[in-house]
Design a protein around this motif. Structure first.
Motif, PDB file in Angstrom:
ATOM      1  N   ALA A 159     -22.819  27.080 -24.016  1.00 53.63           N
ATOM      2  CA  ALA A 159     -23.131  25.715 -25.079  1.00 53.63           C
ATOM      3  C   ALA A 159     -23.414  25.058 -23.722  1.00 53.63           C
ATOM      4  O   ALA A 159     -24.126  23.565 -23.300  1.00 53.63           O
ATOM      5  CB  ALA A 159     -23.135  25.737 -26.242  1.00 53.63           C
ATOM      6  N   HIS A 160     -21.880  24.528 -23.922  1.00 54.08           N
ATOM      7  CA  HIS A 160     -21.906  23.312 -22.278  1.00 54.08           C
ATOM      8  C   HIS A 160     -20.470  23.746 -21.457  1.00 54.08           C
ATOM      9  O   HIS A 160     -19.903  24.251 -21.882  1.00 54.08           O
ATOM     10  CB  HIS A 160     -21.509  21.876 -23.467  1.00 54.08           C
TER      11      HIS A 160
ATOM     12  N   CYS B 186     -20.667  17.412 -19.062  1.00 61.68           N
ATOM     13  CA  CYS B 186     -20.579  19.160 -18.957  1.00 61.68           C
ATOM     14  C   CYS B 186     -21.894  19.135 -17.954  1.00 61.68           C
ATOM     15  O   CYS B 186     -22.311  18.138 -17.327  1.00 61.68           O
ATOM     16  CB  CYS B 186     -21.906  18.936 -20.481  1.00 61.68           C
TER      17      CYS B 186
ATOM     18  N   VAL C 243     -23.829  21.834 -17.911  1.00 62.54           N
ATOM     19  CA  VAL C 243     -24.891  22.734 -18.058  1.00 62.54           C
ATOM     20  C   VAL C 243     -25.757  21.405 -18.545  1.00 62.54           C
ATOM     21  O   VAL C 243     -26.072  20.400 -18.966  1.00 62.54           O
ATOM     22  CB  VAL C 243     -24.482  23.352 -19.892  1.00 62.54           C
TER      23      VAL C 243
ATOM     24  N   CYS D 275     -27.734  20.009 -19.747  1.00 70.07           N
ATOM     25  CA  CYS D 275     -28.516  20.583 -21.521  1.00 70.07           C
ATOM     26  C   CYS D 275     -29.802  19.463 -21.799  1.00 70.07           C
ATOM     27  O   CYS D 275     -29.300  19.151 -23.129  1.00 70.07           O
ATOM     28  CB  CYS D 275     -27.769  21.519 -22.381  1.00 70.07           C
TER      29      CYS D 275
ATOM     30  N   MET E 294     -23.166  13.482 -22.693  1.00 69.29           N
ATOM     31  CA  MET E 294     -22.367  14.789 -22.263  1.00 69.29           C
ATOM     32  C   MET E 294     -21.630  14.319 -21.524  1.00 69.29           C
ATOM     33  O   MET E 294     -21.326  14.717 -20.101  1.00 69.29           O
ATOM     34  CB  MET E 294     -23.910  15.400 -21.557  1.00 69.29           C
TER      35      MET E 294
HETATM   36 CU   LIG Z   1     -23.653  20.146 -22.047  1.00 72.54          CU
END
Ligand SMILES: [Cu+2]
Length: 222
Positions: free
Chosen positions: A138-139, A192, A194, A196, A214
């Protein structure tokens, strides 16, 4: 309308416009609040709890993914800025409420920079997650300057996931724990990795490039 009234009305309207501009500028420049963990007993390990949510649910960006920080008083704060003492063990707990996906960079599936280079998920130790199997990642929680990276395993995307922060343990989630020791004073960027930010160029805009969602800062103080 007499000249005096015209001047008065003009002055009032101008003052209102100026005030609105100031409020707008302050809100655009405003940084999210700092959650302070330095008032806890000196030398003792600090417990920092975070949560990740797939959509914040309210405010100016209700659809954005976000981190939140739990204050020592137990309140979930919409921020990614927290303050901890130097040379102190930090025990991190992350309640992860979002779904996941395969990583673009498999290296980010590895736990690095934490105590024993390890972390636990729902109490079970792990050092690497293959994001191409299961629910994906997810992260991540990463502090590049300290070499820290922890991948956060996703929840089943078909489950009834939490869509508005703060999420509670009644929603599907993973509990990820790890520890590290803070360095000397400084502002350490964490984020993070990712991409996202759904709907933004390469997933790296929006929440990925906005403080309080994030990425943020760990302020280490003497
Ligand atoms: Cu993230």
């Amino acid at each position: 309308m007499g000249l005096a009234w015209k001047v008065t009305v003009t002055v009032i309207l101008f003052a209102l416009a100026a005030a609105a501009a100031v409020v707008l500028i302050v809100s655009l420049l405003g940084t999210p609040p700092t959650v302070d963990f330095t008032s806890q007993s000196p030398g003792a390990p600090i417990n920092v709890s975070l949560q990740t949510v797939g959509s914040f649910g309210t405010g100016s960006h209700p659809t954005w993914v976000s981190y939140l920080v739990e204050s020592p008083q137990g309140q979930w704060v919409h921020t990614t800025v927290f303050q901890v003492p130097q040379h102190t063990r930090v025990n991190v707990t992350i309640y992860q409420y979002d779904s996941g996906s395969p990583l673009r960079n498999q290296q980010l599936g590895q736990v690095t920079g934490t105590a024993a280079n390890a972390a636990t998920i729902n109490g079970k130790a792990f050092r690497v997650i293959d994001s191409n199997s299961g629910n994906g990642i997810a992260h991540t929680f990463s502090i590049p300057a300290l070499g820290i990276n922890v991948p956060l395993y996703g929840n089943n995307a078909n489950a009834n996931l939490c869509g508005a922060a703060p999420c509670t343990s009644s929603s599907p989630h993973k509990v990820i724990r790890f520890s590290f020791t803070t360095p000397g004073p400084g502002n350490y960027r964490w984020q993070c990795f990712v991409p996202c930010g759904l709907g933004f160029l390469f997933g790296n805009g929006g929440p990925m490039s906005t403080l309080g969602y994030m990425g943020g800062f760990m302020k280490v103080v003497a």
